[in-house]
Write an enzyme that holds these catalytic residues in place. Structure first.
Site, PDB file in Angstrom:
ATOM      1  N   GLY A  16       0.812  -1.204   0.000  1.00  0.00           N
ATOM      2  CA  GLY A  16       0.000   0.000   0.000  1.00  0.00           C
ATOM      3  C   GLY A  16       0.845   1.254   0.000  1.00  0.00           C
ATOM      4  O   GLY A  16       0.529   2.244  -0.678  1.00  0.00           O
ATOM      5  N   GLU A  49      -7.641   5.428  12.909  1.00  0.00           N
ATOM      6  CA  GLU A  49      -8.711   6.289  12.400  1.00  0.00           C
ATOM      7  C   GLU A  49      -9.878   5.498  11.813  1.00  0.00           C
ATOM      8  O   GLU A  49     -11.019   5.970  11.839  1.00  0.00           O
ATOM      9  CB  GLU A  49      -8.148   7.218  11.323  1.00  0.00           C
ATOM     10  CG  GLU A  49      -7.150   8.232  11.847  1.00  0.00           C
ATOM     11  CD  GLU A  49      -6.423   8.962  10.742  1.00  0.00           C
ATOM     12  OE1 GLU A  49      -6.060  10.133  10.950  1.00  0.00           O
ATOM     13  OE2 GLU A  49      -6.203   8.365   9.664  1.00  0.00           O
ATOM     14  N   GLY A  51      -4.377  -9.879  -3.621  1.00  0.00           N
ATOM     15  CA  GLY A  51      -4.462 -11.187  -2.992  1.00  0.00           C
ATOM     16  C   GLY A  51      -3.103 -11.792  -2.752  1.00  0.00           C
ATOM     17  O   GLY A  51      -2.153 -11.111  -2.367  1.00  0.00           O
ATOM     18  N   SER A  52      -2.974 -13.101  -3.008  1.00  0.00           N
ATOM     19  CA  SER A  52      -1.730 -13.816  -2.716  1.00  0.00           C
ATOM     20  C   SER A  52      -1.675 -15.095  -3.542  1.00  0.00           C
ATOM     21  O   SER A  52      -2.706 -15.704  -3.847  1.00  0.00           O
ATOM     22  CB  SER A  52      -1.669 -14.172  -1.228  1.00  0.00           C
ATOM     23  OG  SER A  52      -0.642 -15.102  -0.973  1.00  0.00           O
ATOM     24  N   SER A  53      -0.464 -15.523  -3.860  1.00  0.00           N
ATOM     25  CA  SER A  53      -0.298 -16.757  -4.630  1.00  0.00           C
ATOM     26  C   SER A  53      -0.691 -17.995  -3.833  1.00  0.00           C
ATOM     27  O   SER A  53      -0.852 -19.080  -4.407  1.00  0.00           O
ATOM     28  CB  SER A  53       1.154 -16.899  -5.086  1.00  0.00           C
ATOM     29  OG  SER A  53       2.027 -16.975  -3.972  1.00  0.00           O
ATOM     30  N   CYS A  54      -0.879 -17.862  -2.508  1.00  0.00           N
ATOM     31  CA  CYS A  54      -1.247 -19.026  -1.697  1.00  0.00           C
ATOM     32  C   CYS A  54      -2.675 -19.490  -1.966  1.00  0.00           C
ATOM     33  O   CYS A  54      -3.112 -20.510  -1.428  1.00  0.00           O
ATOM     34  CB  CYS A  54      -1.065 -18.730  -0.217  1.00  0.00           C
ATOM     35  SG  CYS A  54      -2.276 -17.586   0.459  1.00  0.00           S
ATOM     36  N   TYR A  68      -5.603 -18.288   5.748  1.00  0.00           N
ATOM     37  CA  TYR A  68      -5.321 -17.054   5.011  1.00  0.00           C
ATOM     38  C   TYR A  68      -5.722 -17.210   3.545  1.00  0.00           C
ATOM     39  O   TYR A  68      -6.345 -16.312   2.954  1.00  0.00           O
ATOM     40  CB  TYR A  68      -3.834 -16.719   5.123  1.00  0.00           C
ATOM     41  CG  TYR A  68      -3.409 -15.492   4.350  1.00  0.00           C
ATOM     42  CD1 TYR A  68      -3.735 -14.218   4.798  1.00  0.00           C
ATOM     43  CD2 TYR A  68      -2.670 -15.617   3.180  1.00  0.00           C
ATOM     44  CE1 TYR A  68      -3.345 -13.091   4.093  1.00  0.00           C
ATOM     45  CE2 TYR A  68      -2.277 -14.491   2.473  1.00  0.00           C
ATOM     46  CZ  TYR A  68      -2.604 -13.236   2.927  1.00  0.00           C
ATOM     47  OH  TYR A  68      -2.223 -12.130   2.220  1.00  0.00           O
ATOM     48  N   LYS A  94      -8.461 -15.112   1.161  1.00  0.00           N
ATOM     49  CA  LYS A  94      -8.095 -14.434  -0.088  1.00  0.00           C
ATOM     50  C   LYS A  94      -8.924 -14.954  -1.269  1.00  0.00           C
ATOM     51  O   LYS A  94      -9.281 -14.199  -2.175  1.00  0.00           O
ATOM     52  CB  LYS A  94      -6.597 -14.599  -0.357  1.00  0.00           C
ATOM     53  CG  LYS A  94      -5.737 -13.738   0.560  1.00  0.00           C
ATOM     54  CD  LYS A  94      -6.091 -12.272   0.365  1.00  0.00           C
ATOM     55  CE  LYS A  94      -5.483 -11.348   1.349  1.00  0.00           C
ATOM     56  NZ  LYS A  94      -5.907  -9.943   1.158  1.00  0.00           N
ATOM     57  N   PRO A 101      -0.348 -11.447  -6.377  1.00  0.00           N
ATOM     58  CA  PRO A 101       1.110 -11.373  -6.451  1.00  0.00           C
ATOM     59  C   PRO A 101       1.786 -12.624  -5.932  1.00  0.00           C
ATOM     60  O   PRO A 101       1.257 -13.333  -5.075  1.00  0.00           O
ATOM     61  CB  PRO A 101       1.442 -10.177  -5.549  1.00  0.00           C
ATOM     62  CG  PRO A 101       0.335 -10.165  -4.542  1.00  0.00           C
ATOM     63  CD  PRO A 101      -0.894 -10.628  -5.291  1.00  0.00           C
ATOM     64  N   THR A 102       2.963 -12.871  -6.437  1.00  0.00           N
ATOM     65  CA  THR A 102       3.838 -13.883  -5.854  1.00  0.00           C
ATOM     66  C   THR A 102       4.424 -13.323  -4.567  1.00  0.00           C
ATOM     67  O   THR A 102       3.978 -12.286  -4.064  1.00  0.00           O
ATOM     68  CB  THR A 102       4.942 -14.262  -6.867  1.00  0.00           C
ATOM     69  OG1 THR A 102       5.660 -15.386  -6.371  1.00  0.00           O
ATOM     70  CG2 THR A 102       5.886 -13.095  -7.114  1.00  0.00           C
ATOM     71  N   ASN A 103       5.438 -13.954  -4.011  1.00  0.00           N
ATOM     72  CA  ASN A 103       6.064 -13.482  -2.768  1.00  0.00           C
ATOM     73  C   ASN A 103       6.688 -12.107  -2.978  1.00  0.00           C
ATOM     74  O   ASN A 103       7.516 -11.928  -3.872  1.00  0.00           O
ATOM     75  CB  ASN A 103       7.158 -14.464  -2.324  1.00  0.00           C
ATOM     76  CG  ASN A 103       6.617 -15.856  -2.083  1.00  0.00           C
ATOM     77  OD1 ASN A 103       5.899 -16.095  -1.135  1.00  0.00           O
ATOM     78  ND2 ASN A 103       6.969 -16.779  -2.964  1.00  0.00           N
ATOM     79  N   HIS A 124       8.164 -13.066   6.505  1.00  0.00           N
ATOM     80  CA  HIS A 124       8.290 -14.003   5.400  1.00  0.00           C
ATOM     81  C   HIS A 124       9.757 -14.372   5.206  1.00  0.00           C
ATOM     82  O   HIS A 124      10.654 -13.788   5.813  1.00  0.00           O
ATOM     83  CB  HIS A 124       7.715 -13.395   4.122  1.00  0.00           C
ATOM     84  CG  HIS A 124       6.229 -13.292   4.130  1.00  0.00           C
ATOM     85  ND1 HIS A 124       5.569 -12.085   4.241  1.00  0.00           N
ATOM     86  CD2 HIS A 124       5.265 -14.240   4.048  1.00  0.00           C
ATOM     87  CE1 HIS A 124       4.259 -12.295   4.212  1.00  0.00           C
ATOM     88  NE2 HIS A 124       4.045 -13.593   4.109  1.00  0.00           N
ATOM     89  N   ASP A 150       8.865 -27.280   5.317  1.00  0.00           N
ATOM     90  CA  ASP A 150       9.241 -26.658   4.051  1.00  0.00           C
ATOM     91  C   ASP A 150       8.092 -25.877   3.435  1.00  0.00           C
ATOM     92  O   ASP A 150       8.304 -24.944   2.677  1.00  0.00           O
ATOM     93  CB  ASP A 150       9.677 -27.732   3.044  1.00  0.00           C
ATOM     94  CG  ASP A 150      11.138 -28.112   3.183  1.00  0.00           C
ATOM     95  OD1 ASP A 150      11.934 -27.258   3.633  1.00  0.00           O
ATOM     96  OD2 ASP A 150      11.486 -29.250   2.834  1.00  0.00           O
TER      97      ASP A 150
END
Length: 321
Positions: free
Chosen positions: A13, A39, A107-110, A137, A141, A164-166, A180, A279
């Site tokens: 952001g 706020e 969002g996220s690649s997960c 999570y 998403k 997005p990826t990591n 991360h 892993d």
């Protein structure tokens, strides 16, 4: 144009806010609206509704989220699913209810299944079982994507999602337990160099492969997708598939990443593996062909980006406390 950036103090952001403010300074007619967590509590429906009703917004960029690494996701699964679901439901619904016709959700690649074919295409969504370590999570998403899709289908608005990826870069979370992998490695090798340690132990086998995108590239991609004309966007998302992958299209093993970070920092000792630690998914590489075909690709190499991030880390003593 009045643009609300939710999550402007977070890494992504903040990068998006910086680019919008630079455009405004260059003469574009942009009013950027922000609110801190103090706020405006995005998990509170009434507060979000009152805010949206009072601001006459044209565009919403939803970069706010509760995020963390494997340890944080394993330790606080209820927090991760609850807070992210509430943020998405409140912001997306209240944006629609108050006349916002264009929204971009990050969002996220997960979101993709643990065993998804590599590289992961957008169409892999909901085709298999998720990685257990971050399932709560990921479900939140996925719900955000489906919220955007559903409002588009039922109400004809233009709510988009980028996956997005990591991500890494200035503004990242370097907490020793809740960060991360890349910022965690950066801090660990920095502290090892400072203390004169002869070795650094990393989580897991080092064999999993990950893709990393610099936050400034992510900010560029987000605004690129946001500003695509609707016909182009829908043609590239098959209309009902309202999310786009964002990444570099290349990955690296965690062990090779550790070596790269050690080299950037100047750590000369040994790198060991703690195989008692998980892993996670063995490989997570995004198929970014749709975004590439639309005309965008990442510009910052991983080595260059890690060096920039380390310089920022060195100049930000408050984050190392």
């Amino acid at each position: 144009m009045r643009i609300y950036v939710a999550g402007h103090r977070g890494m992504v952001g903040g990068a998006i806010l910086g680019k919008l403010e630079a455009r405004k300074a260059a003469g574009e007619s942009i009013d950027v609206i922000t609110r801190t967590r103090e706020e405006l509590n995005l998990t509170n429906q009434a507060e979000v509704g009152d805010f949206m009703a009072s601001e006459n917004l044209d565009v919403v960029i939803l970069a706010a989220a509760k995020v963390g690494g494997i340890h944080a996701n394993n330790t606080y699964p209820a927090d991760f699913i609850y807070e992210n679901l509430m943020i998405e439901c409140n912001v997306i619904h209240q944006a629609f209810a108050n006349g916002v016709t264009r929204l971009l959700q990050l969002g996220s690649s997960c979101i993709y299944p643990k065993a998804a074919a590599q590289p992961m295409k957008e169409s892999a969504l909901l085709t298999g079982i998720l990685e257990p370590t971050n399932e709560p999570y990921a479900i939140a998403k996925i719900a955000g994507i489906k919220l955007c899709e559903s409002y588009n289908r039922q109400h004809g608005v233009d709510f988009r999602s980028v996956m997005p990826t990591n991500l890494y870069g200035p503004g990242d979370n370097f907490h020793p337990e809740n960060s991360h992998v890349l910022p965690a490695l950066l801090r660990r090798f920095h502290e090892a160099k400072q203390s004169g340690a002869e070795e650094v132990t990393i989580w897991g086998s080092g064999e999993p492969r990950r893709e990393f995108l610099h936050v400034q590239d992510m900010a560029d991609a987000s605004l690129f997708v946001l500003e695509l004309d609707r016909a182009t966007y829908e043609a590239n998302t098959l209309k009902m598939l309202s999310h786009i992958n964002v990444g570099t299209g290349s990955d690296i093993s965690i062990m090779d990443l550790a070596r790269l970070v050690a080299n950037v920092i100047g750590f000369k000792g040994r790198i060991l593996n703690d195989t008692s630690k998980p892993d996670g998914t063995m490989r997570k590489l995004m198929d970014v062909s749709r975004l590439t075909e639309m005309g965008w690709r990442a510009q910052i190499s991983l080595e260059e980006g890690v060096a920039q991030t380390y310089e920022w880390f060195l100049n930000s003593p408050h984050i190392r406390s």
